[in-house]
Enzyme design. Structure first.
Site, short mmCIF file in Angstrom:
data_model
loop_
_atom_site.label_atom_id
_atom_site.label_comp_id
_atom_site.label_asym_id
_atom_site.label_seq_id
_atom_site.Cartn_x
_atom_site.Cartn_y
_atom_site.Cartn_z
N GLY A 69 1.15 -1.11 -0.34
CA GLY A 69 0.23 -0.25 0.45
C GLY A 69 0.79 1.50 0.24
O GLY A 69 1.63 1.33 -0.50
N HIS B 2 4.92 2.37 -7.94
CA HIS B 2 3.98 1.41 -8.14
C HIS B 2 3.11 1.26 -9.04
O HIS B 2 2.47 0.26 -9.97
CB HIS B 2 3.12 1.47 -6.74
N LYS C 153 13.40 -1.71 -7.73
CA LYS C 153 14.61 -1.21 -6.61
C LYS C 153 14.52 -1.92 -6.02
O LYS C 153 15.48 -1.51 -5.52
CB LYS C 153 13.02 0.16 -6.93
N ASP C 154 13.58 -2.75 -5.34
CA ASP C 154 14.04 -3.69 -3.89
C ASP C 154 14.35 -4.67 -4.72
O ASP C 154 14.18 -5.91 -5.29
CB ASP C 154 12.77 -3.84 -3.63
O1 PAF Z 1 7.93 -4.81 -2.16
C1 PAF Z 1 7.18 -5.11 -1.54
O2 PAF Z 1 5.74 -3.79 -0.33
C2 PAF Z 1 6.90 -6.63 -0.94
O3 PAF Z 1 8.24 -6.45 0.15
C3 PAF Z 1 5.88 -7.01 -0.55
C4 PAF Z 1 6.61 -7.99 -2.12
C5 PAF Z 1 4.30 -6.80 -1.60
C6 PAF Z 1 5.97 -8.17 0.10
O4 PAF Z 1 5.43 -8.21 1.25
#
Ligand code: PAF
Length: 283
Positions: free
Chosen positions: A31, A37, A149-150
């Site tokens: 969220g 996103h 990014k991650d």
């Molecule tokens: O990247 C994220 O927002 C979270 O680590 C994920 C992949 C939704 C898992 O909770």
């Protein structure tokens, strides 16, 4: 857009869509939706007939001293963003429905999860791998889109999907940046004006690495040290790590070999806010 809160109902809904040969794409989030996103949703939309967005602040990926309770949960705003972005199903389960009493199974992410973010946040990637595995089971997508990014999270998910033979395509989407080059993140709202300004040093570091590698340099460890020096000049930043790793294993690499791909990883603190960034380079 239909909002679903029950895992069972989500599964039954997907079952019907799959019977109707719909191609399903999922974007998983916690969220507090931002531009980053939205770019993942856009990517999912471009490759699927039905897009599911999941919002779940996963307690299992936060350490005891981390910001699970403080983590922003602006649900109405998120739902409006999701609707405007063309999401078909918004899956927002409760903690109790995802981890009911007696829940005891988890995914152990391997060596790829040990260094860097994994070392700073013990148990974090096991929590991520567990919830991603659950959400994949519940939403049964053909494709799941995650942000670069991650990058370590992406590597953990890719290795989990490979190792556990999960039938899904993992798609990566590029880092979305502010004008200054700062990578868009939910945690940027905690930055002061001065911290935000200093934080652009991360992107300067990435550009510097690109320029040096173009000169055919292979001494990755030395380039990383030079970037640390650049960040140290910023009064608001404290470096945690700057390092090059091999793309898929995330093993630290000091000297590049031609033809291989390496990821530059950066993590700093701006006050209490931890910022991470990265970029992939082909040598
Ligand atoms: O990247 C994220 O927002 C979270 O680590 C994920 C992949 C939704 C898992 O909770």
């Amino acid at each position: 857009m239909q909002i679903i809160t029950e895992p069972g109902l989500m599964q039954a809904t997907i079952e019907k869509l799959r019977l109707n040969r719909q191609r399903i794409g999922v974007v998983m989030t916690m969220g507090a939706l931002h531009e980053g996103h939205l770019s993942l949703i856009e990517q999912a939309r471009s490759m699927s007939g039905t897009v599911i967005l999941t919002i779940f602040v996963n307690p299992k990926q936060f350490g005891p001293d981390e910001d699970f309770h403080r983590y922003p949960r602006p649900f109405e705003q998120d739902a409006a963003h999701a609707r405007a972005a063309g999401v078909d199903y918004l899956f927002v389960p409760s903690v109790e429905s995802m981890y009911p009493e007696g829940f005891q199974t988890s995914v152990h992410a391997g060596a790829v999860a040990e260094g860097f973010e994994g070392a700073r946040r013990p148990g974090h990637f096991n929590g991520v791998a567990t919830i991603v595995a659950k959400l994949l089971q519940i939403t049964k997508p053909h494709a799941a889109v995650f942000g670069e990014k991650d990058a370590q999270q992406l590597a953990v998910i890719r290795s989990m999907v490979r190792d556990l033979n999960i039938d899904v395509e993992i798609v990566s989407a590029p880092v979305v940046r502010e004008k200054s080059g700062l990578a868009v993140s939910s945690r940027n709202i905690y930055l002061s004006g001065e911290q935000r300004e200093s934080a652009s040093a991360l992107f300067r570091g990435i550009r510097y690495a690109g320029d040096e590698l173009e000169k055919q340099r292979t001494d990755l460890a030395a380039i990383a040290e030079e970037i640390k020096g650049m960040i140290a000049e910023e009064p608001e930043l404290l470096t945690d790590y700057v390092a090059f790793v091999e793309e898929t294993s995330f093993m630290p690499t000091e000297t590049a070999e031609p033809g291989k791909r390496y990821r530059l990883l950066l993590a700093v603190y701006a006050g209490n806010v931890r910022l991470i960034d990265n970029s992939l380079f082909t040598i």
